[in-house]
Scaffold this motif. Structure first.
Motif, PDB file in Angstrom:
ATOM      1  N   GLU A 153       0.767  -0.820   0.260  1.00 54.10           N
ATOM      2  CA  GLU A 153      -0.072  -0.353  -0.103  1.00 54.10           C
ATOM      3  C   GLU A 153       0.856   1.049   0.303  1.00 54.10           C
ATOM      4  O   GLU A 153       0.553   2.451  -0.254  1.00 54.10           O
ATOM      5  N   LYS A 154       1.999   1.608   0.667  1.00 58.92           N
ATOM      6  CA  LYS A 154       2.752   2.175   0.609  1.00 58.92           C
ATOM      7  C   LYS A 154       3.612   2.838  -0.811  1.00 58.92           C
ATOM      8  O   LYS A 154       3.782   4.257  -0.845  1.00 58.92           O
ATOM      9  N   LEU A 155       3.836   1.464  -0.881  1.00 58.62           N
ATOM     10  CA  LEU A 155       4.375   1.178  -2.808  1.00 58.62           C
ATOM     11  C   LEU A 155       3.550   2.440  -3.407  1.00 58.62           C
ATOM     12  O   LEU A 155       3.565   2.807  -4.428  1.00 58.62           O
ATOM     13  N   ILE A 156       1.895   1.743  -3.521  1.00 60.27           N
ATOM     14  CA  ILE A 156       1.017   2.508  -4.300  1.00 60.27           C
ATOM     15  C   ILE A 156       0.756   4.388  -3.818  1.00 60.27           C
ATOM     16  O   ILE A 156       0.677   5.464  -4.643  1.00 60.27           O
ATOM     17  N   ALA A 157       1.099   3.694  -2.385  1.00 63.72           N
ATOM     18  CA  ALA A 157       0.400   5.505  -2.234  1.00 63.72           C
ATOM     19  C   ALA A 157       1.691   6.483  -2.504  1.00 63.72           C
ATOM     20  O   ALA A 157       1.231   7.256  -2.815  1.00 63.72           O
ATOM     21  N   GLU A 158       2.938   6.180  -1.712  1.00 67.28           N
ATOM     22  CA  GLU A 158       4.018   6.940  -1.939  1.00 67.28           C
ATOM     23  C   GLU A 158       4.682   7.345  -2.871  1.00 67.28           C
ATOM     24  O   GLU A 158       5.040   8.356  -3.833  1.00 67.28           O
ATOM     25  N   GLU A 159       5.193   6.238  -3.339  1.00 66.23           N
ATOM     26  CA  GLU A 159       5.989   5.552  -4.462  1.00 66.23           C
ATOM     27  C   GLU A 159       5.180   5.883  -6.147  1.00 66.23           C
ATOM     28  O   GLU A 159       5.782   5.767  -6.473  1.00 66.23           O
ATOM     29  N   LYS A 160       3.254   5.729  -6.267  1.00 69.71           N
ATOM     30  CA  LYS A 160       3.661   5.832  -6.887  1.00 69.71           C
ATOM     31  C   LYS A 160       3.359   4.959  -8.063  1.00 69.71           C
ATOM     32  O   LYS A 160       3.501   4.761  -9.619  1.00 69.71           O
ATOM     33  N   VAL A 161       3.320   3.590  -7.410  1.00 69.89           N
ATOM     34  CA  VAL A 161       3.612   2.148  -8.209  1.00 69.89           C
ATOM     35  C   VAL A 161       2.167   1.765  -8.701  1.00 69.89           C
ATOM     36  O   VAL A 161       1.278   2.359  -8.074  1.00 69.89           O
ATOM     37  N   GLY A 162       1.664   1.552 -10.360  1.00 64.13           N
ATOM     38  CA  GLY A 162       0.630   1.679 -10.223  1.00 64.13           C
ATOM     39  C   GLY A 162       0.538   0.000 -11.776  1.00 64.13           C
ATOM     40  O   GLY A 162      -0.289  -0.511 -12.180  1.00 64.13           O
ATOM     41  N   VAL A 163       1.590  -0.762 -11.165  1.00 67.05           N
ATOM     42  CA  VAL A 163       2.028  -1.837 -12.293  1.00 67.05           C
ATOM     43  C   VAL A 163       2.734  -2.693 -11.224  1.00 67.05           C
ATOM     44  O   VAL A 163       3.596  -2.235 -10.944  1.00 67.05           O
ATOM     45  N   PHE A 164       2.301  -3.549 -11.109  1.00 68.90           N
ATOM     46  CA  PHE A 164       2.968  -4.999 -10.128  1.00 68.90           C
ATOM     47  C   PHE A 164       3.263  -5.958 -11.294  1.00 68.90           C
ATOM     48  O   PHE A 164       1.893  -6.643 -11.819  1.00 68.90           O
ATOM     49  N   LEU A 165       4.187  -6.923 -11.569  1.00 69.71           N
ATOM     50  CA  LEU A 165       4.519  -8.005 -12.082  1.00 69.71           C
ATOM     51  C   LEU A 165       4.494  -9.053 -10.855  1.00 69.71           C
ATOM     52  O   LEU A 165       5.067  -9.647 -10.396  1.00 69.71           O
ATOM     53  N   PHE A 166       4.154 -10.263 -11.943  1.00 72.17           N
ATOM     54  CA  PHE A 166       4.531 -10.920 -10.798  1.00 72.17           C
ATOM     55  C   PHE A 166       4.750 -12.657 -12.019  1.00 72.17           C
ATOM     56  O   PHE A 166       4.894 -12.557 -13.004  1.00 72.17           O
ATOM     57  N   GLY A 167       5.558 -13.343 -11.197  1.00 70.06           N
ATOM     58  CA  GLY A 167       5.515 -14.734 -11.880  1.00 70.06           C
ATOM     59  C   GLY A 167       5.338 -15.144 -11.146  1.00 70.06           C
ATOM     60  O   GLY A 167       3.797 -15.893 -11.069  1.00 70.06           O
ATOM     61  N   SER A 168       5.628 -17.044 -10.822  1.00 77.91           N
ATOM     62  CA  SER A 168       4.797 -17.748 -11.076  1.00 77.91           C
ATOM     63  C   SER A 168       5.278 -19.214  -9.508  1.00 77.91           C
ATOM     64  O   SER A 168       6.321 -18.701  -9.806  1.00 77.91           O
ATOM     65  N   LYS A 169       5.074 -20.386  -9.345  1.00 76.01           N
ATOM     66  CA  LYS A 169       5.849 -21.304  -8.898  1.00 76.01           C
ATOM     67  C   LYS A 169       5.698 -20.945  -6.945  1.00 76.01           C
ATOM     68  O   LYS A 169       6.367 -22.014  -6.712  1.00 76.01           O
ATOM     69  N   SER A 170       5.476 -19.431  -6.315  1.00 79.89           N
ATOM     70  CA  SER A 170       5.415 -19.641  -5.230  1.00 79.89           C
ATOM     71  C   SER A 170       4.676 -19.459  -4.340  1.00 79.89           C
ATOM     72  O   SER A 170       4.004 -19.020  -4.982  1.00 79.89           O
ATOM     73  N   ARG A 171       4.789 -19.607  -3.689  1.00 83.22           N
ATOM     74  CA  ARG A 171       3.329 -19.667  -2.740  1.00 83.22           C
ATOM     75  C   ARG A 171       3.867 -17.849  -2.201  1.00 83.22           C
ATOM     76  O   ARG A 171       2.950 -17.135  -2.427  1.00 83.22           O
ATOM     77  N   PHE A 172       5.132 -16.952  -2.024  1.00 81.39           N
ATOM     78  CA  PHE A 172       4.952 -15.919  -1.565  1.00 81.39           C
ATOM     79  C   PHE A 172       4.708 -15.539  -3.226  1.00 81.39           C
ATOM     80  O   PHE A 172       3.897 -13.813  -2.873  1.00 81.39           O
ATOM     81  N   ASP A 173       4.256 -15.399  -4.515  1.00 82.16           N
ATOM     82  CA  ASP A 173       3.489 -14.800  -5.870  1.00 82.16           C
ATOM     83  C   ASP A 173       2.295 -14.908  -4.937  1.00 82.16           C
ATOM     84  O   ASP A 173       1.669 -14.205  -5.738  1.00 82.16           O
ATOM     85  N   ARG A 174       1.517 -16.150  -4.878  1.00 79.26           N
ATOM     86  CA  ARG A 174       0.285 -15.754  -4.748  1.00 79.26           C
ATOM     87  C   ARG A 174      -0.058 -15.341  -3.571  1.00 79.26           C
ATOM     88  O   ARG A 174      -1.148 -14.329  -3.585  1.00 79.26           O
ATOM     89  N   LEU A 175       0.796 -15.017  -2.466  1.00 81.99           N
ATOM     90  CA  LEU A 175       0.306 -13.858  -1.568  1.00 81.99           C
ATOM     91  C   LEU A 175       0.089 -12.910  -2.052  1.00 81.99           C
ATOM     92  O   LEU A 175      -0.583 -11.755  -1.433  1.00 81.99           O
TER      93      LEU A 175
END
Length: 156
Positions: A29-51
């Motif tokens: 949320e800080k990345l979105i609100a303060e750093e203006k992140v609007g695009v998130f890139l995801f891979g696969s194969k890990s529980r962390f990606d899914r989380l």
């Protein structure tokens, strides 16, 4: 408004706790609100990606402008059915040209692609979870991101 990009990568298995989920949600949320992140890139194969996908999807309700992009390390060409399936959870998907012919290194090359196109990297790295019989792909990606001077948020 310029939009920044963030990628996620981490071990296939993680120690998932409520504290981790809370810290991850606060970071994203800080990345979105303060750093203006609007695009998130995801891979696969890990529980962390899914989380991470779960967290961004929940935050998308509050920040509908954010985009979730699935970067494939497999299947350079996909059917319309599979694409439609993916687009139920992501706004887009692509297969990087750099991955073609990478063989066993496909996930390493894909992670580098995501890092190269990101301003921020959110990483789950714990040496105790790294494989003992080979180099950790997460560790390789982490070192690459640091070498590229990306802003890196490391969990746990």
């Amino acid at each position: 408004m310029l939009k920044s990009t963030c990628c996620f990568f981490g071990h296939r298995s993680i120690h998932e706790t409520e504290e981790l989920k809370t810290r991850l949600a606060e970071t994203v949320e800080k990345l979105i609100a303060e750093e203006k992140v609007g695009v998130f890139l995801f891979g696969s194969k890990s529980r962390f990606d899914r989380l991470c996908h779960e967290v961004v999807t929940r935050l998308k309700e509050k920040y509908p402008h954010v985009k979730r992009i699935y970067v494939r390390a497999e299947f350079p060409v996909i059917s319309e059915d599979y694409r439609s399936y993916l687009l139920k959870s992501y706004e887009d998907t692509y297969y990087p040209e750099t991955v073609k012919g990478a063989g066993k290194a496909a996930y390493v090359v894909r992670n580098r692609e995501m890092i190269d196109h990101s301003d921020f990297c959110v990483v789950y790295y714990a040496p105790s979870l790294a494989p003992k019989d080979r180099k950790s792909g997460t560790e390789i990606a982490l070192h690459y991101a640091l070498k590229r001077n990306k802003t890196v948020c490391i969990f746990p």
